[in-house]
Design a protein around this motif. Structure first.
Motif, PDB file in Angstrom:
ATOM      1  N   PHE A 176       1.033  -1.364  -0.172  1.00 19.04           N
ATOM      2  CA  PHE A 176       0.082   0.027   0.138  1.00 19.04           C
ATOM      3  C   PHE A 176       0.896   1.081   0.176  1.00 19.04           C
ATOM      4  O   PHE A 176       1.894   1.502   0.707  1.00 19.04           O
ATOM      5  N   ALA A 177       0.284   2.192  -0.741  1.00 21.07           N
ATOM      6  CA  ALA A 177       0.916   3.744  -0.653  1.00 21.07           C
ATOM      7  C   ALA A 177      -0.086   4.670  -0.318  1.00 21.07           C
ATOM      8  O   ALA A 177      -1.239   4.399  -0.575  1.00 21.07           O
ATOM      9  N   ILE A 178       0.225   5.589   0.490  1.00 19.86           N
ATOM     10  CA  ILE A 178      -0.571   6.564   1.084  1.00 19.86           C
ATOM     11  C   ILE A 178      -0.399   7.891  -0.138  1.00 19.86           C
ATOM     12  O   ILE A 178       0.509   8.234  -0.122  1.00 19.86           O
ATOM     13  N   ASP A 179      -1.390   8.168  -0.651  1.00 17.48           N
ATOM     14  CA  ASP A 179      -1.600   9.319  -1.828  1.00 17.48           C
ATOM     15  C   ASP A 179      -1.870  10.594  -1.074  1.00 17.48           C
ATOM     16  O   ASP A 179      -2.124  10.725  -0.259  1.00 17.48           O
ATOM     17  N   ASP A 180      -1.259  11.734  -1.995  1.00 22.63           N
ATOM     18  CA  ASP A 180      -1.568  12.883  -1.353  1.00 22.63           C
ATOM     19  C   ASP A 180      -1.135  12.935   0.049  1.00 22.63           C
ATOM     20  O   ASP A 180      -1.624  13.710   0.566  1.00 22.63           O
ATOM     21  N   PHE A 181      -0.203  12.631   0.246  1.00 19.02           N
ATOM     22  CA  PHE A 181       0.481  12.519   1.821  1.00 19.02           C
ATOM     23  C   PHE A 181       0.967  13.959   2.233  1.00 19.02           C
ATOM     24  O   PHE A 181       1.809  14.773   1.426  1.00 19.02           O
ATOM     25  N   GLY A 182       0.696  14.239   3.483  1.00 18.80           N
ATOM     26  CA  GLY A 182       1.107  15.355   4.185  1.00 18.80           C
ATOM     27  C   GLY A 182       0.105  16.585   4.262  1.00 18.80           C
ATOM     28  O   GLY A 182       0.387  17.677   4.891  1.00 18.80           O
ATOM     29  N   THR A 183      -0.997  16.514   3.604  1.00 18.71           N
ATOM     30  CA  THR A 183      -2.182  17.507   3.447  1.00 18.71           C
ATOM     31  C   THR A 183      -2.861  17.567   5.071  1.00 18.71           C
ATOM     32  O   THR A 183      -3.365  18.701   5.248  1.00 18.71           O
ATOM     33  N   GLY A 184      -3.071  16.545   5.637  1.00 15.55           N
ATOM     34  CA  GLY A 184      -4.093  16.453   6.846  1.00 15.55           C
ATOM     35  C   GLY A 184      -3.091  16.873   8.095  1.00 15.55           C
ATOM     36  O   GLY A 184      -1.796  16.933   8.049  1.00 15.55           O
ATOM     37  N   TYR A 185      -3.983  17.046   8.880  1.00 16.60           N
ATOM     38  CA  TYR A 185      -3.343  17.649  10.347  1.00 16.60           C
ATOM     39  C   TYR A 185      -2.709  16.417  11.148  1.00 16.60           C
ATOM     40  O   TYR A 185      -1.881  16.525  11.759  1.00 16.60           O
ATOM     41  N   PRO A 195       0.684   0.379   8.736  1.00 11.58           N
ATOM     42  CA  PRO A 195       1.634  -0.487   8.107  1.00 11.58           C
ATOM     43  C   PRO A 195       1.688  -0.288   6.475  1.00 11.58           C
ATOM     44  O   PRO A 195       0.947  -1.193   5.973  1.00 11.58           O
ATOM     45  N   ILE A 196       2.299   0.892   6.131  1.00  9.92           N
ATOM     46  CA  ILE A 196       2.209   0.812   4.722  1.00  9.92           C
ATOM     47  C   ILE A 196       3.688   0.784   4.240  1.00  9.92           C
ATOM     48  O   ILE A 196       4.676   0.863   4.805  1.00  9.92           O
ATOM     49  N   ASP A 197       3.809   0.873   2.769  1.00 15.14           N
ATOM     50  CA  ASP A 197       5.036   0.602   2.276  1.00 15.14           C
ATOM     51  C   ASP A 197       5.554   1.975   1.657  1.00 15.14           C
ATOM     52  O   ASP A 197       6.706   2.083   1.458  1.00 15.14           O
ATOM     53  N   GLU A 198       4.620   2.690   1.239  1.00 15.87           N
ATOM     54  CA  GLU A 198       5.025   3.955   0.536  1.00 15.87           C
ATOM     55  C   GLU A 198       4.425   5.166   0.762  1.00 15.87           C
ATOM     56  O   GLU A 198       3.036   5.064   1.340  1.00 15.87           O
ATOM     57  N   VAL A 199       4.765   6.412   0.878  1.00 13.90           N
ATOM     58  CA  VAL A 199       3.934   7.703   0.932  1.00 13.90           C
ATOM     59  C   VAL A 199       4.332   8.374  -0.287  1.00 13.90           C
ATOM     60  O   VAL A 199       5.262   8.495  -0.994  1.00 13.90           O
ATOM     61  N   LYS A 200       3.499   8.980  -0.816  1.00 14.75           N
ATOM     62  CA  LYS A 200       3.467   9.780  -2.194  1.00 14.75           C
ATOM     63  C   LYS A 200       3.429  11.248  -1.496  1.00 14.75           C
ATOM     64  O   LYS A 200       2.147  11.849  -1.346  1.00 14.75           O
ATOM     65  N   ILE A 201       4.215  12.258  -1.551  1.00 14.57           N
ATOM     66  CA  ILE A 201       4.231  13.625  -1.180  1.00 14.57           C
ATOM     67  C   ILE A 201       3.390  14.316  -2.163  1.00 14.57           C
ATOM     68  O   ILE A 201       3.558  14.337  -3.208  1.00 14.57           O
ATOM     69  N   ASP A 202       2.324  15.018  -1.433  1.00 17.16           N
ATOM     70  CA  ASP A 202       1.219  15.636  -2.357  1.00 17.16           C
ATOM     71  C   ASP A 202       1.889  16.715  -3.263  1.00 17.16           C
ATOM     72  O   ASP A 202       2.787  17.513  -2.993  1.00 17.16           O
ATOM     73  N   ARG A 203       1.335  16.909  -4.370  1.00 10.44           N
ATOM     74  CA  ARG A 203       2.010  17.518  -5.489  1.00 10.44           C
ATOM     75  C   ARG A 203       1.909  19.176  -4.969  1.00 10.44           C
ATOM     76  O   ARG A 203       2.701  19.806  -5.323  1.00 10.44           O
ATOM     77  N   ALA A 204       1.123  19.292  -3.932  1.00 10.42           N
ATOM     78  CA  ALA A 204       1.027  20.952  -3.514  1.00 10.42           C
ATOM     79  C   ALA A 204       2.290  21.157  -2.912  1.00 10.42           C
ATOM     80  O   ALA A 204       2.958  22.316  -2.991  1.00 10.42           O
ATOM     81  N   PHE A 205       2.949  20.306  -2.204  1.00  9.33           N
ATOM     82  CA  PHE A 205       4.333  20.773  -1.630  1.00  9.33           C
ATOM     83  C   PHE A 205       5.586  20.827  -2.611  1.00  9.33           C
ATOM     84  O   PHE A 205       6.378  21.670  -2.454  1.00  9.33           O
ATOM     85  N   ILE A 206       5.256  19.705  -3.774  1.00  9.25           N
ATOM     86  CA  ILE A 206       6.202  20.124  -4.842  1.00  9.25           C
ATOM     87  C   ILE A 206       6.073  21.261  -5.579  1.00  9.25           C
ATOM     88  O   ILE A 206       7.196  22.139  -5.985  1.00  9.25           O
ATOM     89  N   ARG A 207       4.927  21.796  -5.794  1.00  9.83           N
ATOM     90  CA  ARG A 207       4.717  23.138  -6.261  1.00  9.83           C
ATOM     91  C   ARG A 207       5.390  24.410  -5.490  1.00  9.83           C
ATOM     92  O   ARG A 207       5.827  24.953  -6.142  1.00  9.83           O
ATOM     93  N   ASP A 208       5.124  24.014  -4.298  1.00 10.57           N
ATOM     94  CA  ASP A 208       5.632  24.917  -3.389  1.00 10.57           C
ATOM     95  C   ASP A 208       7.074  25.303  -3.033  1.00 10.57           C
ATOM     96  O   ASP A 208       7.682  26.102  -2.491  1.00 10.57           O
TER      97      ASP A 208
END
Ligand code: C2E
Ligand code: CA
Ligand code: CA
Ligand code: CA
Length: 279
Positions: A176-185, A195-208
């Protein structure tokens, strides 16, 4: 005279029912497209930013409506969720992905990982996940490479339930990957509990990243912490060389985005991977 209320209300009701009618037609068309398998898939490669090697790809669904043209996936996935079509949609994605990648012999060393998106509604409904699992049993050739992407908000609905659900499915070999990661509180807590295998850092962070220096510290922190937990990190939506360099400096090793490769149909993916191999 009949009681119909003022004209404005009548017009409003008519506009509502027209919108509703359009929706019903779209749902019927979607149902038909699923049955006739006229939806298509595109694949977006993911890369190791340091070595340039392909680490996997994300599967993205496409629907070209005969009259309306391309319908955005967010829109028809939402419709599918509301009209009990989401299982059929996911089944289609999984079986078509397996068939297409198999036909080109791409599973395995050319493509170590294949990520498929799972809707929030599906993930939070154990019966729907059981249905998905039955579908997955039908594609054993895909299973060793498959990873399911669920959004952070989906996993958040009920954290305890998500922990149980993920543990149960991981025992059956799913990743499992957590998508759009980092936007929640509560992103950090999720990293700690799930118990996840991957996080995908949300595009908003890359943009900023280059506009707002604090973002760099956030991406560094996510990357360091995930690495400490043995969780893979992928940055999505990488569009510029500057972003890529900044991400590498942050310790983020895996990247996906228009700068590196657009989502592409299976034939294109096959030649892309071949070129990559020869490079
Ligand atoms: P997502 O899972 O966050 O997918 C990433 C989206 O970002 C994709 O949009 C992709 O084409 C786009 N993208 C990739 N690189 C870049 C970039 O460098 N810049 C920008 N601006 N965008 C980039 P897409 O294909 O329109 O999909 C939108 C959303 O629809 C997806 O977001 C996902 O939530 C959903 N979706 C797509 N396919 C499926 C599917 O098969 N099943 C389910 N349940 N949802 C899907
Ligand atoms: Ca995704
Ligand atoms: Ca995403
Ligand atoms: Ca998204």
């Amino acid at each position: 005279a009949r009681e119909e209320g003022p004209d404005s209300i009548r017009l409003f009701n008519r506009a509502l029912s027209e919108a509703e009618e359009k929706r019903q037609i779209l749902v019927a068309d979607l149902r038909q497209a699923i049955e006739e398998r006229t939806l298509s898939l595109v694949y977006q490669p993911q890369f190791n930013a340091v070595s340039g090697q392909i680490t996997g790809c994300e599967v993205l669904l496409r629907w070209c409506h005969p009259m309306l043209g391309w319908v955005p996936p967010e829109q028809f996935v939402g419709l599918a969720e509301q009209h009990n079509l989401i299982s059929a949609l996911s089944a289609l994605v999984v079986s078509q992905t397996a068939a297409e990648l198999d036909s080109k012999g791409l599973l395995g060393n050319q493509l170590p990982r294949v990520s498929v998106n799972i809707s929030a509604l599906e993930f939070n409904n154990p019966a729907l996940m059981d249905t998905l699992q039955q579908e997955l049993n039908g594609v054993p050739q895909l299973l060793p490479f498959l990873q399911l992407e669920i959004t952070e908000t989906a996993a958040l609905t009920d954290l305890n339930a998500s922990v149980l659900q993920l543990s149960r499915l991981k025992q059956k070999g799913l990743r499992f990957a957590i998508d759009d990661f980092g936007t929640g509180y509560t992103s950090l807590m999720m990293l700690k509990e799930l118990p996840i295998d991957e996080v995908k850092i949300d595009r908003a962070f890359i943009r900023d990243l280059l506009k707002q220096p604090r973002t760099i510290a956030i991406v560094e922190a996510i990357t360091a912490m995930a690495r400490g937990f043995g969780i893979n990190v992928v940055a999505e939506g990488v569009e510029t060389r500057e972003q890529l360099e900044c991400l590498t400096a942050c310790g983020c090793q895996e990247v996906q985005g228009y700068l590196l490769a657009m989502p592409m149909a299976i034939d294109e993916l096959a030649s892309f991977l071949d070129k990559q191999k020869d490079a």
